[in-house]
Design a protein around this motif. Sequence first.
Motif, short mmCIF file in Angstrom:
data_model
loop_
_atom_site.label_atom_id
_atom_site.label_comp_id
_atom_site.label_asym_id
_atom_site.label_seq_id
_atom_site.Cartn_x
_atom_site.Cartn_y
_atom_site.Cartn_z
N HIS B 198 44.99 74.40 7.12
CA HIS B 198 44.72 73.40 8.16
C HIS B 198 44.69 72.04 7.47
CE1 HIS B 198 43.10 71.74 11.88
NE2 HIS B 198 42.32 70.99 11.10
N ARG B 200 44.33 67.88 7.83
CA ARG B 200 43.89 66.74 8.65
C ARG B 200 44.42 65.48 7.97
NH1 ARG B 200 39.35 63.33 9.04
NH2 ARG B 200 38.71 62.93 11.20
N THR B 208 45.89 63.10 12.69
CA THR B 208 46.63 64.27 13.19
C THR B 208 46.14 65.52 12.47
OG1 THR B 208 48.35 63.82 11.57
CG2 THR B 208 48.74 63.03 13.80
N GLU B 209 46.09 66.61 13.23
CA GLU B 209 45.64 67.89 12.64
C GLU B 209 46.75 68.91 12.81
OE1 GLU B 209 41.82 68.90 12.52
OE2 GLU B 209 40.98 66.98 13.11
N ASN B 210 47.12 69.60 11.73
CA ASN B 210 48.20 70.59 11.77
C ASN B 210 47.76 71.89 11.11
OD1 ASN B 210 50.42 69.02 12.91
ND2 ASN B 210 50.20 67.78 11.06
N ASP B 211 48.26 73.00 11.68
CA ASP B 211 48.04 74.31 11.05
C ASP B 211 49.36 74.80 10.49
OD1 ASP B 211 45.25 74.82 11.50
OD2 ASP B 211 45.75 74.91 13.64
N ASP B 226 44.77 62.86 2.85
CA ASP B 226 44.84 64.10 3.63
C ASP B 226 43.72 65.06 3.20
OD1 ASP B 226 47.03 63.04 4.78
OD2 ASP B 226 48.48 64.51 4.00
#
Lengths: 77, 490
Positions: B198, B200, B208-211, B226
């Motif tokens: 994960h 951020r 933005t948050e990504n998996d 990050d």
Amino acid sequence: MLDDVTLGHFTPICYDATVVRLTRPVLLLVLLAGFPLLALLPSEAGSIRVAGLSLLWWYGAVAVPALAWLIAVVLHR
Amino acid sequence: MTFAARTLALWLTPAAWLALPALVLESGPDGLWVGLLLLVAPLLALAAAGEQAPASSSRHELFPVVTFLLVVALVLWANLVLAGDVAAWLGWPRWRGIAVAAGGAWLLLVWRGAARLVPSLLLIAGCGLAVPLLALGYEADIGPLAAWGRVASLPAFRLPASSPWVDPGRELRAGRGPTSLLFEEEHRVTAAGPAQLHIRAVDGARVTENDWDLRPGDTVTLRSGDELRWPAGARLRFEVGKTVPGAPSSGIAWADGRRGDSAKRWGLLLTLLGGAIALVDAGTRPTRRQMAGAGAALILVFGWGVIWAVYCALGAPDLFLGGVAIERLARPPSLGWPTGVGRIVPLLLPVAALASFLASSVVLRERIGGLDVTGGGEIGHDVGLWSAIIGATALASLWPAEPWMLIVVALGLAASTLAPAALWPLPSERARWATVSGLVGLGIFAALALAGQWTRGVEGWAGLPLAYPAVVAAPAAALVLRLARRARRG
């Protein structure tokens, strides 16, 4: 109250036991208090390097342990 | 049992002496301050205790015995947590480390002559500390002073090629590892096994948050600012030569430390000093030779901790990854160890910690036995009671906690409840006032400690009583004693 102490071949010395009783803890506390105070000196004086080590580290890692041992042992009754 | 061995085992359990290099590594001068307190506090307590008449007032009271049991239980808990953490760090199941340490302590409980073993156990611990340090100095071919100078001149702490987090990749949460990393430069992270990450990312005001679901060998690039999170079990590889996320910005920043933490320094001073006064037997009157021996032993441990931290910062900067955890210091990941027979050297430190813990478990029980004059010290050998304490603390240790914080809580509790009565003992006809004072200290300590859990983030002098409740609780308990003393005179 007066007391005396003999250190090896030295002449015995007389001292006031009440003063010594207070001196030992007070000296140890003063020794400790020197460390944060040295860190707070203006112009980052504690960061000055002397013989490869900063003054703060000389004081904390070398001077305090040695002096604390001396105070605890020499002033011991 | 020699006086120095008893003092050392009573005061410096592994959760305290292994925290010393961890704290020096983590925060430079602030860690050195903790080391100084660990060194000077027992000397100060012995200086104060040696001047007191043997405490007579509290010896028939139940309160000091119960409180001391609580303090010892906290100390045992801290050390069993550390045993679990070290086991997990070495790749064993966590319960196995706890079982070995708790089982050893229980066996020494059953054996009545265990006190005779304490000097030998501490000698083993001493060798276990000295040999790896000497081997490390020999391998590094540099003295401690020069090593400090080199660390303090580093432009940045960078991941070495020998780090297991570079190759072949390692789980970051082994032991009590971090759950997130904040990157300060562009860094390519590679999955060494299946991993869900994960990320951020902060870009100006936009977050933005990504998996990411990564297969072994997949790579993701993180930029400065990050934050990376991952579930337990994910094995990751980091780039060699990049700055270690979580490390100080440079060697100079590490050596100079942070400014403006003076409130916490004084809070820790009072907590550790009060804890030492409570733990060291107030009736003890050491000879000059005993004092010299105890002082020298404390200095040796202090020196070991500082030098170990400096060598680790130089040879294993990956210890900083995500923040320094105590258990990593028991076997630094990327240090160059001797080959051949020398391969056993890295295992000596965990063995030293175990020997030291076993010695401490015996001496702490003996110390409580010393409070139980009417029962002939039998409480120190009560198999049922101590089996329950060891069992309960072993069970509690299965859940991760911070060992050093548990030690600070134990010493704070001792400072708030036991230290005032140890410093200013009352005559036996007014002994109940020692209990009243202890209860006042206990109540204030508990209230502030609980309040501290709900009011996190209060910094500076205002937050001091919440961070170190003993700074209020101990003086309040001392005030009750003073009033009781004055009332007697009146």
